[in-house]
Scaffold this motif. Structure first.
Motif, PDB file in Angstrom:
ATOM      1  N   GLU A  56      -5.599   6.788   0.372  1.00 50.35           N
ATOM      2  CA  GLU A  56      -4.901   5.707   0.176  1.00 50.35           C
ATOM      3  C   GLU A  56      -4.574   5.777  -1.320  1.00 50.35           C
ATOM      4  O   GLU A  56      -5.681   5.532  -2.214  1.00 50.35           O
ATOM      5  N   ARG A  76      -2.575  -9.877  -2.822  1.00 53.05           N
ATOM      6  CA  ARG A  76      -1.611  -9.724  -1.884  1.00 53.05           C
ATOM      7  C   ARG A  76      -1.735 -10.942  -0.853  1.00 53.05           C
ATOM      8  O   ARG A  76      -0.691 -11.523  -0.288  1.00 53.05           O
ATOM      9  N   ALA A  94      -6.358  -6.858  -3.000  1.00 50.08           N
ATOM     10  CA  ALA A  94      -6.262  -7.172  -1.656  1.00 50.08           C
ATOM     11  C   ALA A  94      -6.137  -9.035  -1.414  1.00 50.08           C
ATOM     12  O   ALA A  94      -5.301  -9.280  -0.861  1.00 50.08           O
ATOM     13  N   VAL A 153     -10.266  -3.016  -5.667  1.00 49.08           N
ATOM     14  CA  VAL A 153      -9.829  -3.191  -4.329  1.00 49.08           C
ATOM     15  C   VAL A 153      -9.668  -4.357  -3.779  1.00 49.08           C
ATOM     16  O   VAL A 153      -8.561  -4.801  -3.163  1.00 49.08           O
ATOM     17  N   GLY A 178      -3.523   3.492  -3.480  1.00 46.83           N
ATOM     18  CA  GLY A 178      -3.529   2.267  -3.919  1.00 46.83           C
ATOM     19  C   GLY A 178      -2.308   1.548  -3.888  1.00 46.83           C
ATOM     20  O   GLY A 178      -1.136   1.969  -2.929  1.00 46.83           O
ATOM     21  N   VAL A 179      -1.792   0.481  -4.631  1.00 43.79           N
ATOM     22  CA  VAL A 179      -0.507  -0.472  -4.494  1.00 43.79           C
ATOM     23  C   VAL A 179       0.429   0.455  -5.148  1.00 43.79           C
ATOM     24  O   VAL A 179       0.014   1.174  -6.112  1.00 43.79           O
ATOM     25  N   PRO A 199       0.765  -1.289   0.071  1.00 43.44           N
ATOM     26  CA  PRO A 199       0.036  -0.015  -0.057  1.00 43.44           C
ATOM     27  C   PRO A 199       0.954   1.170   0.096  1.00 43.44           C
ATOM     28  O   PRO A 199       1.999   1.318   0.529  1.00 43.44           O
ATOM     29  N   THR A 200       0.234   2.194  -0.524  1.00 44.30           N
ATOM     30  CA  THR A 200       0.930   3.700  -0.234  1.00 44.30           C
ATOM     31  C   THR A 200       0.343   4.713   0.000  1.00 44.30           C
ATOM     32  O   THR A 200      -0.629   5.448  -0.742  1.00 44.30           O
ATOM     33  N   PRO A 201       0.067   4.774   1.442  1.00 41.82           N
ATOM     34  CA  PRO A 201      -0.649   5.842   1.918  1.00 41.82           C
ATOM     35  C   PRO A 201      -0.279   7.253   1.754  1.00 41.82           C
ATOM     36  O   PRO A 201       0.930   7.325   1.808  1.00 41.82           O
TER      37      PRO A 201
END
Length: 416
Positions: free
Chosen positions: A336, A392, A389, A385, A338-339, A325-327
């Motif tokens: 957020e 992952r 998830a 999303v 996304g990845v 994740p890249t907050p």
């Protein structure tokens, strides 16, 4: 003098404070016994390589040379000339200081691969390969970029890395020659499959323009049916069109033969993995094939693109696949993004396909629609999303199973 502090204000073992990273080299040769959280006793010649097809730019910082970096050019691919340059740097540093220093080299991961890194290590030279995207860069709108500036920045990055500064860059772990030799099997198969799809679509498109809709180029009787085809108006195909279609069929048949050979090589790799001893990297693929729902295609991609590497934790696994994740959090902003998508794209695409295959049965039985969170529909679909998830979670679960033996909840095993 700039960078100097009055000696009476400092301890006896520290006579001055350098103003730049290069000035640290003078401290290295004078105070090798300094201790602290970050190391400063790095007596070595630091070298960066800027590689291109025609020339290699060698930027070095040597003890006893002050803060000045030296730059030299070597013909691209001239490994002997590069080693001779390192020997010259050693001789000059020894003449200035009376000591012999090792050479530490850094280069960016790129087109040249890892052969230079392996050749330097075979010569007893400490070598590092850095991920260029992990190096901090100026945030100016228009920043200056030259090979000279990049070479100096690589030397500074190597200095900080060897001093032990945390998260200064990400060093790439070079794969072994055996792992590099296995990887083209999967990648070439994906490329040939894409070429096969293009060839089939091209043939169908040419025939569709003549009113023919039911021709299947992948059938075994494709050439016999091609000779019997008639256009939508009842006319036979023209000689030039038939010649073009015949050439396209020859390319398609060659692709099919090559795909068959690659499939046989993958099956041989799977058989080798089945016979491998437990605990070896080849046994990872055998454990992947034990999971019901993961066939030869998925297992070969997961193994050759990612799971042959050692990972310390699940975060490293997700980051390598670009599923971290890249907050974006600053003050009251909490968003957020996304990845990251900064990892292996082939591994990530395969995991998304695997997640879609796993989620397909449950999605067919679902009667209630998904209810998005407030503001979710405006940003991105919730289904994407959830699939990301799930991909992952599947990667982490599979990694734990093949490396640590942790069973996956609800996992079914294939029959022998």
């Amino acid at each position: 003098m700039r960078g100097w502090i009055a000696p009476r204000l400092l301890p006896k073992w520290w006579c001055y404070q350098p103003s730049t990273l290069e000035g640290l080299m003078a401290v290295i040769t004078r105070s090798p016994d300094c201790t602290g959280t970050i190391r400063t006793d790095l007596g070595a010649i630091f070298v960066s390589l800027e590689l291109s097809r025609s020339t290699w730019l060698v930027t070095s910082l040597s003890p006893g040379g002050g803060e000045k970096m030296s730059r030299h050019q070597v013909d691209g691919g001239d490994l002997a000339g590069l080693l001779e340059r390192f020997a010259t740097l050693r001789r000059k540093a020894e003449a200035r200081t009376g000591r012999r220093f090792p050479v530490i080299v850094v280069q960016e991961a790129g087109l040249d691969g890892f052969w230079i890194h392996r050749a330097l290590e075979a010569e007893g030279i400490e070598s590092h390969v850095v991920d260029p995207a992990s190096i901090a860069m100026p945030r100016r709108r228009r920043r200056t970029k030259t090979d000279r500036i990049d070479g100096e920045m690589l030397v500074r990055t190597l200095l900080a890395f060897k001093r032990g500064e945390p998260r200064v860059c990400a060093m790439v772990k070079a794969p072994t020659p055996e792992h590099e030799d296995r990887r083209p099997l999967v990648r070439e198969r994906q490329e040939l499959t894409a070429e096969r799809v293009r060839a089939v679509n091209r043939i169908k498109g040419l025939l569709f323009a003549q009113g023919i809709r039911d021709y299947r180029p992948l059938r075994r009787d494709r050439r016999q049916r091609l000779a019997e085809l008639r256009g939508g108006d009842g006319r036979a195909l023209g000689p030039h069109l038939q010649a073009q279609l015949a050439r396209l069929l020859e390319r398609l048949e060659l692709l099919l033969e090559q795909l068959k050979a690659l499939l046989a090589a993958l099956k041989a790799l799977a058989a080798e993995a089945q016979a491998a001893a437990a605990g070896t990297d080849a046994a990872v693929m055998a454990r992947l094939l034990e999971i019901k729902g993961i066939g030869l295609g998925f297992a070969s991609v997961l193994f050759t693109e990612g799971l042959f590497r050692p990972f310390a934790n699940r975060r490293q696994v997700a980051a390598y696949a670009g599923l971290a994740p890249t907050p974006w959090r600053s003050g009251t902003i909490d968003y957020e993004q996304g990845v990251s998508k900064a990892g292996n794209p082939r591994l990530r695409a395969t995991l998304i396909q695997l997640a879609l295959a796993v989620a397909a049965p449950s999605a067919a039985d679902r009667t209630q629609p998904l209810v998005p969170r407030p503001g979710q529909a405006e940003r991105r679909p919730l289904q994407k999303v959830m699939i990301t998830a799930l991909a992952r979670k599947l990667l982490v679960a599979v990694w734990k199973y093949v490396t640590q033996g942790v069973d996956i909840e609800g996992m079914a095993m294939t029959t022998a």
